[in-house]
Design a protein around this motif. Structure first.
Motif, PDB file in Angstrom:
ATOM      1  N   CYS A  40       9.022   4.747  -2.021  1.00 21.85           N
ATOM      2  CA  CYS A  40       8.650   3.541  -3.039  1.00 21.85           C
ATOM      3  C   CYS A  40      10.079   3.497  -4.071  1.00 21.85           C
ATOM      4  O   CYS A  40      10.377   4.327  -4.538  1.00 21.85           O
ATOM      5  CB  CYS A  40       7.318   3.725  -3.875  1.00 21.85           C
ATOM      6  SG  CYS A  40       6.152   3.801  -2.914  1.00 21.85           S
ATOM      7  N   CYS A  43       9.265   4.422  -7.828  1.00 18.50           N
ATOM      8  CA  CYS A  43       9.179   5.854  -8.124  1.00 18.50           C
ATOM      9  C   CYS A  43      10.128   6.861  -8.094  1.00 18.50           C
ATOM     10  O   CYS A  43      10.772   7.002  -7.275  1.00 18.50           O
ATOM     11  CB  CYS A  43       7.874   6.088  -6.922  1.00 18.50           C
ATOM     12  SG  CYS A  43       7.196   7.879  -7.382  1.00 18.50           S
ATOM     13  N   ARG A 158      -3.089   8.186  -0.104  1.00 17.04           N
ATOM     14  CA  ARG A 158      -2.549   6.750   0.183  1.00 17.04           C
ATOM     15  C   ARG A 158      -3.477   5.967   1.017  1.00 17.04           C
ATOM     16  O   ARG A 158      -4.306   6.373   1.844  1.00 17.04           O
ATOM     17  CB  ARG A 158      -1.347   7.001   1.239  1.00 17.04           C
ATOM     18  CG  ARG A 158      -0.086   7.657   0.491  1.00 17.04           C
ATOM     19  CD  ARG A 158       1.252   7.527   1.226  1.00 17.04           C
ATOM     20  NE  ARG A 158       1.568   6.212   0.990  1.00 17.04           N
ATOM     21  CZ  ARG A 158       2.286   5.672   2.207  1.00 17.04           C
ATOM     22  NH1 ARG A 158       2.007   6.173   3.382  1.00 17.04           N
ATOM     23  NH2 ARG A 158       2.627   4.367   1.986  1.00 17.04           N
ATOM     24  N   GLU A 186      -0.686  -0.648  -6.568  1.00 23.99           N
ATOM     25  CA  GLU A 186       0.690  -1.242  -7.116  1.00 23.99           C
ATOM     26  C   GLU A 186       0.442  -2.713  -7.165  1.00 23.99           C
ATOM     27  O   GLU A 186       0.498  -3.479  -7.942  1.00 23.99           O
ATOM     28  CB  GLU A 186       1.776  -0.808  -6.377  1.00 23.99           C
ATOM     29  CG  GLU A 186       1.889   0.562  -5.886  1.00 23.99           C
ATOM     30  CD  GLU A 186       1.576   1.778  -6.905  1.00 23.99           C
ATOM     31  OE1 GLU A 186       1.262   1.557  -8.090  1.00 23.99           O
ATOM     32  OE2 GLU A 186       1.327   2.827  -6.205  1.00 23.99           O
ATOM     33  N   LEU A 193       4.997  -5.548  -1.743  1.00 20.72           N
ATOM     34  CA  LEU A 193       4.730  -4.628  -0.847  1.00 20.72           C
ATOM     35  C   LEU A 193       5.979  -4.176  -0.043  1.00 20.72           C
ATOM     36  O   LEU A 193       6.337  -3.012  -0.193  1.00 20.72           O
ATOM     37  CB  LEU A 193       3.650  -4.577  -0.424  1.00 20.72           C
ATOM     38  CG  LEU A 193       2.204  -4.397  -1.003  1.00 20.72           C
ATOM     39  CD1 LEU A 193       0.937  -4.608  -0.173  1.00 20.72           C
ATOM     40  CD2 LEU A 193       2.108  -2.926  -1.786  1.00 20.72           C
ATOM     41  N   LYS A 198       6.546   0.034  -0.256  1.00 18.87           N
ATOM     42  CA  LYS A 198       5.343   0.907  -0.455  1.00 18.87           C
ATOM     43  C   LYS A 198       4.872   1.501   1.032  1.00 18.87           C
ATOM     44  O   LYS A 198       4.161   2.499   0.888  1.00 18.87           O
ATOM     45  CB  LYS A 198       4.253  -0.052  -1.010  1.00 18.87           C
ATOM     46  CG  LYS A 198       2.917   0.805  -1.132  1.00 18.87           C
ATOM     47  CD  LYS A 198       2.979   1.689  -2.403  1.00 18.87           C
ATOM     48  CE  LYS A 198       1.809   2.339  -2.557  1.00 18.87           C
ATOM     49  NZ  LYS A 198       1.913   3.433  -3.417  1.00 18.87           N
ATOM     50  N   HIS A 205      -4.401  -1.613   2.372  1.00 20.03           N
ATOM     51  CA  HIS A 205      -4.915  -1.091   1.225  1.00 20.03           C
ATOM     52  C   HIS A 205      -6.691  -1.437   1.218  1.00 20.03           C
ATOM     53  O   HIS A 205      -7.116  -0.609   0.822  1.00 20.03           O
ATOM     54  CB  HIS A 205      -4.335  -2.099   0.266  1.00 20.03           C
ATOM     55  CG  HIS A 205      -3.118  -1.480  -0.337  1.00 20.03           C
ATOM     56  ND1 HIS A 205      -3.251  -0.231  -0.752  1.00 20.03           N
ATOM     57  CD2 HIS A 205      -1.856  -2.141  -1.014  1.00 20.03           C
ATOM     58  CE1 HIS A 205      -2.018   0.104  -1.575  1.00 20.03           C
ATOM     59  NE2 HIS A 205      -1.198  -1.090  -1.396  1.00 20.03           N
TER      60      HIS A 205
END
Length: 352
Positions: A40, A43, A158, A186, A193, A198, A205
């Motif tokens: 990511c 991050c 995740r 997120e 994404l 991601k 998701h």
């Protein structure tokens, strides 16, 4: 990696845990090392660290070491005439007998956990559910057997991992003693994404979140106000609300975006390629997302990054871990956002 080695008291802890787990003084138990995805762009956690699975036997030995600390503290307490009760004198005597505990951060963590009642535990690192289900269930059963005082066990997960597990696996993990999951949503905007790498789509998701809820987990979904910048703030807000409506998690937690040095998105920001939202623009985005929500979740701002101010200069939102209950407090939250927007407008009109 932080391995606390003090004679028979040897166990491993990681660095990261959600704020709510710090607030409850959770026991930190490391099941995996670092992040299995780790791509990511926003991050800064686990960077330059290799992902590793730990064996169930290794983890159970850690549990036994922590159990040994608790048991020896109780023994000392009885020897001192305190009947097993934990207090300052007991801790001092424990350290006198084991001087190296005085500089053992893991021992300090265990003490805080025990003094708070030993009620919660957090499984580190970034995605404990990537373990094989039977191994994870084995660890959870040993954890619950060792510490009967636990009333909540939590882990990061995740969405893609949750979506790949079948219901039988997830229900088995839940029944073995894992209660709550924290998932980094997120955004629900597929273009965003992909841009931030991601590694999951909005539909994944949704699938992962639904799987978790159906299996009986208490689910926290995290989103990042401001992640889309000026270019994609509206798709970010609308897409996120859409995904959250489909999942209807127990908690929706706000983690405002900030470009941390050392991350790819920070480099993008320094090159002038990312238009950051102003505080008022962030609240405009937030208002749109909240207005679109049709959930029975609790919407939380339990992080210092949620630092918008009201007209009196105080924090705009409560940073309580339980947040605002929807739909009952939705209109109240929207009024708070409007108050914050007015405060920002006044600040720009009347600068110091």
């Amino acid at each position: 990696m932080d391995t606390e080695t003090t004679g028979k008291y040897t166990f491993e802890t990681g660095i990261y845990r959600p704020p709510s787990e710090g607030g409850s003084c959770s026991l930190l138990l490391r099941l995996t090392r670092n992040c299995p995805w780790n791509k990511c762009t926003f991050c800064g956690m686990y960077k330059d660290e290799k992902f590793m699975l730990r064996s169930s036997e290794e983890i159970k030995k850690d549990i036994d070491s922590i159990s040994g600390i608790r048991n020896d503290l109780k023994t000392i307490s009885r020897e001192l005439g305190f009947g097993g009760e934990l207090n300052r004198d007991v801790v001092i005597e424990m350290i006198r007998k084991n001087p190296s505990l005085n500089t053992n951060h893991g021992f300090s963590m265990v003490l805080e956990w025990l003094f708070s009642g030993g009620k919660t535990a957090f499984l580190q690192d970034a995605n404990s559910l990537i373990m094989k289900s039977d191994k994870l269930i084995d660890v959870l059963r040993h954890l619950r057997k060792s510490f009967a005082s636990l009333n909540r066990v939590t882990s990061y997960a995740r969405s893609k991992t949750l979506a790949r597990k079948n219901q039988e696996e997830l229900q088995g993990i839940r029944e073995a003693g894992l209660d709550r999951l924290h998932v980094g949503l997120e955004t629900g905007d597929d273009k965003l994404l992909k841009k931030v790498k991601k590694g999951v789509s909005s539909e994944e998701h949704i699938a992962g979140g639904r799987q978790a809820v159906k299996a009986g987990f208490q689910l926290s979904e995290y989103w990042m106000p401001g992640l889309g910048g000026k270019e994609r703030w509206k798709p970010h807000a609308l897409g996120t609300a859409r995904v959250l409506n489909e999942i209807n998690p127990h908690y929706i937690r706000s983690r405002p975006f900030f470009p941390f040095p050392g991350t790819p998105i920070y480099e993008e920001h320094t090159r002038g390629e990312l238009g950051m939202l102003s505080p008022r623009e962030q609240l405009t985005e937030l208002k749109l997302m909240i207005d679109e929500l049709d959930v029975t979740s609790r919407v939380c701002f339990d992080h210092m990054g949620n630092c918008w101010r009201n007209g009196n200069g105080g924090l705009l939102f409560s940073q309580d871990y339980e947040g605002y209950k929807f739909p009952e407090e939705k209109s109240f939250l929207l009024k708070l956002i409007e108050e914050g927007m007015e405060a920002q407008a006044s600040l720009w009109q009347n600068p110091l």
